[in-house]
Motif scaffolding. Structure first.
Motif, PDB file in Angstrom:
ATOM      1  N   ILE A  43      -7.541   1.460  -3.301  1.00 17.29           N
ATOM      2  CA  ILE A  43      -7.239   2.494  -2.318  1.00 17.29           C
ATOM      3  C   ILE A  43      -6.647   3.743  -2.968  1.00 17.29           C
ATOM      4  N   VAL A  44      -6.063   3.602  -4.159  1.00 16.36           N
ATOM      5  CA  VAL A  44      -5.594   4.799  -4.855  1.00 16.36           C
ATOM      6  C   VAL A  44      -6.577   5.207  -5.947  1.00 16.36           C
ATOM      7  N   SER A  80      -9.934   7.983  -3.711  1.00 21.09           N
ATOM      8  CA  SER A  80     -10.258   7.662  -2.318  1.00 21.09           C
ATOM      9  C   SER A  80     -10.187   8.938  -1.484  1.00 21.09           C
ATOM     10  N   ILE A 100       0.825  -1.203   0.000  1.00 21.30           N
ATOM     11  CA  ILE A 100       0.000   0.000   0.000  1.00 21.30           C
ATOM     12  C   ILE A 100       0.865   1.261   0.000  1.00 21.30           C
ATOM     13  N   THR A 101       2.015   1.178   0.668  1.00 24.67           N
ATOM     14  CA  THR A 101       2.921   2.334   0.687  1.00 24.67           C
ATOM     15  C   THR A 101       3.492   2.590  -0.696  1.00 24.67           C
ATOM     16  N   GLN A 158      -6.743  10.607  -1.065  1.00 25.83           N
ATOM     17  CA  GLN A 158      -6.079  11.191  -2.227  1.00 25.83           C
ATOM     18  C   GLN A 158      -6.515  12.599  -2.548  1.00 25.83           C
ATOM     19  N   ASN A 208     -13.980   6.074  -4.995  1.00 28.95           N
ATOM     20  CA  ASN A 208     -13.490   4.740  -5.377  1.00 28.95           C
ATOM     21  C   ASN A 208     -14.499   3.703  -4.899  1.00 28.95           C
ATOM     22  N   PHE A 214       0.805   4.016  -2.882  1.00 28.96           N
ATOM     23  CA  PHE A 214       0.486   5.387  -2.496  1.00 28.96           C
ATOM     24  C   PHE A 214       1.578   6.348  -2.946  1.00 28.96           C
TER      25      PHE A 214
END
Lengths: 362, 345
Positions: A306-307, B89, A207-208, B92, B45, A211
């Motif tokens: 998540i992004v 999301s 996830i890092t 972001q 999202n 991101f």
């Protein structure tokens, strides 16, 4: 398990039927207590199966408006019926869905074809994949041949998930081989640097990485490394390569030293030694962990949500994310799980087939 | 509404943003948008109920989406082909705004002191007030939160809702047992199964929970608002012109509601404007849009394409939607709400 042969001579061995009976008895009903446990287990399994079937099939509603589901006791598959296109194709323009479907099928076809041993030649595979990728991009992007242009931001759903997975593996696998070889290089500096890179990436959560590439990079270096989707795929590929490199290295190191020495003695230079002797054997030995790494990365594609990439999971979230269908979130997640299951289960069955074919572990 | 799992991301974001604020502020956003030919606005999202959802054919809808459309319409005269909804999301939204990938964030974002100062963001006038409320089983006969004294209340754990509810209860001397569960769906299920007397969430979620109940009439949303968030549309700091356009867009939609100009009657109104102000707003007489570098007909375009504030509310959250939410604090000031347009002159 058919006939019991009553007319055999008495001294002949007992018929198959009674052998099965004896086998069942000794396995499952050796003592009254174990017999009871067997029956209880059967009853429990039957009860669970019955309720699952009742929920998923007998009491379920398969089509219709949300109101039809509210009265029913079972699952509301009507949500899938009403929203499946959203789940499979995401935000792709509705009237162009056939293109996304075709692109998805094309990729599945290319994957299926490259699983066939007949096509295992570098040249054939390269042609197949270049054609597959070109066809996919042509269909999805459009802008030529009378197809309207669809920007990457509108790609979504299962098609996008599969695209990210395939691109990740295609970029990541060669990178993994390179990293594994570099880490075993005889120059200490090169080996150390490769080790540092691999261990560095492995100590960062996916996830890092996502991101940093999707959100932080555009601030530090606007426009670098292409679109968000490209950056995310590169990040996934890097992550996959770091783990896969170690798997390949373990395969290489499990080979007896004699293999490489014999190849050297035959006068093969480095690249031929690697390509013809070491890597094929290393891949064979590393097949089981490679298959599980592929399964893991297939499921980790869902992280891109998540992004803000509209993958299969995000599309599923959008599918139940309306006032009308919000109650049916369980059904949507069960459906997503089912689709993932089909893919990953086929992958592991294919892995098992490959192992049989290559006689790994025998 | 921030979950603990998102905090790590928020920290990362903070780091990214502190770098971002070092960069020179961008030039005129309006010019950039016009040059690009499209407005880049926020989506979600997945789906955020009532505010950014996706319909059966893959089109965005919702209150936030309609404000994106109104803005694109203000600039281009129509939003068709001139609006990119970027699915992002929560974490972001600020980095993408700062990096210039978004022109405006319309994502039910609370106007907080730290965002307005440290993050280098600029908030528009408030376009929606999200109210946090309590729903209770009707059979308890409670009319306000105080009537539930001694009872139990379900709330999602680790959210701002939990904190705000606890401080509201303490401040009003109401003694309730707070039962926190990890996920929204869990606390909703706990309430519906009778585990708690009441359920605290923000009002759209409550409306959804009521929809999910076996019998909607068994549940009542109490009038107490224990917390409210003023949400603004967000742009980069140091671009007053672009902020004006955002504020003019919102104000036009509120003015239209106040003057009775709706999506349905806007053509009649334009043909026969009842007052000089309406004539000006709809571009019959010049001088409104040109003040902020827009076309004079931008007011008419917005109302025709998206509607006035009430049209947008009713379509996405009110009677035209499954949620059937009353406007509450999002009424115009004349009707007891907190929203108001600028004075039309």
């Amino acid at each position: 398990m058919s006939e019991v042969s009553g007319d055999l001579p008495l001294d002949a061995p007992a018929g198959r039927g009674s052998a099965v009976y004896d086998d069942l008895k000794s396995r499952f009903f050796p003592t009254p207590l174990s017999g009871l446990a067997t029956l209880a287990g059967l009853a429990l399994a039957g009860w669970i199966l019955w309720h699952a079937l009742q929920w998923a099939l007998f009491d379920a509603v398969f089509t219709g408006p949300p109101e039809a589901c509210r009265e029913a006791a079972g699952a509301c598959w009507a949500v899938i019926h009403a929203r499946w296109r959203l789940m499979f194709f995401g935000l792709y323009p509705h009237e162009e869905h056939w293109r996304s479907a075709l692109a998805c099928l094309l990729f599945l076809g290319v994957i299926g074809a490259s699983c066939m041993p007949r096509l295992w030649q570098a040249g054939r595979l390269a042609v197949l994949w270049i054609a597959g990728f070109a066809g996919f991009l042509l269909l999805m992007r459009g802008g030529v041949l009378g197809l309207s242009y669809v920007p990457q931001e509108k790609w979504g759903g299962l098609t996008l998930s599969i695209f990210i997975f395939v691109a990740t593996v295609l970029i990541g696998m060669p990178l993994a081989v390179a990293l594994a070889l570099l880490r075993r290089a005889s120059l200490p500096l090169v080996a150390r640097l490769a080790g540092l890179l691999i261990d560095g990436i492995r100590s960062l959560p996916l996830i890092t990485i996502l991101f940093a590439l999707a959100v932080v990079l555009p601030i530090l270096a606007p426009g670098a490394l292409g679109s968000k989707l490209t950056r995310v795929i590169l990040g996934m590929a890097l992550f996959f390569a770091a783990y896969q490199a170690e798997i390949i290295r373990s395969g290489i190191q499990s080979l007896p030293a004699g293999q490489e020495e014999a190849a050297k003695a035959l006068g093969l230079h480095y690249w031929r030694r690697m390509a013809k002797v070491i890597l094929p054997q290393a891949f064979r030995r590393a097949l089981p962990p490679t298959i599980s790494q592929l399964a893991i990365i297939f499921m980790e594609v869902a992280m891109v949500m998540i992004v803000g990439i509209f993958d299969f999971l995000a599309s599923g979230n959008a599918a139940y994310g309306s006032g009308e269908w919000n109650f049916a979130n369980v059904e949507v997640y069960v459906f997503i799980a089912l689709v993932y299951f089909v893919f990953v289960f086929s992958l592991s069955r294919y892995g098992a087939y490959l192992e049989r074919r290559m006689r790994v572990g025998k | 509404m921030k979950k603990p799992a998102l905090r790590a991301l928020a920290v990362l974001c903070g780091a990214a943003l502190s770098l971002a604020t070092l960069l020179p502020a961008s030039a005129d956003t309006l010019d950039e948008v016009k040059e690009r030919g499209a407005l880049n606005c926020t989506g979600h999202n997945g789906s955020y109920l009532g505010l950014a959802e996706v319909d059966d054919t893959g089109n965005w809808k919702g209150l936030d989406i309609d404000f994106c459309r109104a803005l694109a319409t203000a600039v281009f005269g129509t939003y068709e082909g001139h609006l990119n909804i970027v699915p992002i999301s929560w974490a972001q939204r600020w980095p993408l705004l700062q990096s210039g990938e978004l022109d405006v964030v319309v994502k039910s974002s609370d106007w907080t002191a730290s965002r307005d100062s440290e993050l280098g963001l600029q908030f528009s006038s408030v376009y929606v007030f999200t109210s946090q409320k309590v729903m209770a089983h009707k059979e308890l006969g409670a009319e306000t939160l105080a009537d539930l004294d001694g009872g139990s209340i379900c709330v999602p754990a680790g959210t701002s809702t939990e904190k705000l509810l606890a401080s509201y209860l303490a401040a009003h001397g109401i003694d309730m047992e707070i039962i926190a569960s990890e996920k929204t769906e869990e606390s909703q299920a706990a309430y519906l199964s009778g585990r708690c007397d009441a359920y605290a969430e923000w009002d759209v979620q409550l409306a959804v929970a009521r929809l999910n109940a076996e019998n909607e009439a068994d549940h009542v949303i109490l009038p107490d608002t224990f917390a409210a968030g003023p949400c603004g549309m967000v742009v980069r700091e140091n671009d007053d012109h672009w902020l004006d356009i955002v504020n003019f867009t919102l104000s036009t939609m509120l003015t239209a509601e106040q003057a009775g100009v709706t999506q349905a009657n806007v053509d009649e109104m334009k043909a026969n404007p009842p007052t000089p102000d309406i004539a000006k707003m709809l571009g019959v007489t010049p001088g409104y849009g040109s003040r902020v570098g827009l076309s004079d007909s931008f007011g008419y375009d917005i109302i025709k394409a998206v509607g006035n504030y009430n049209d947008v509310w009713e379509r996405n959250l009110g009677q035209g939607s499954p949620y059937k939410l009353a406007r509450g604090p999002n009424e115009l000031w004349q009707n007891g709400g907190v929203l108001f347009p600028m004075i039309m002159d």
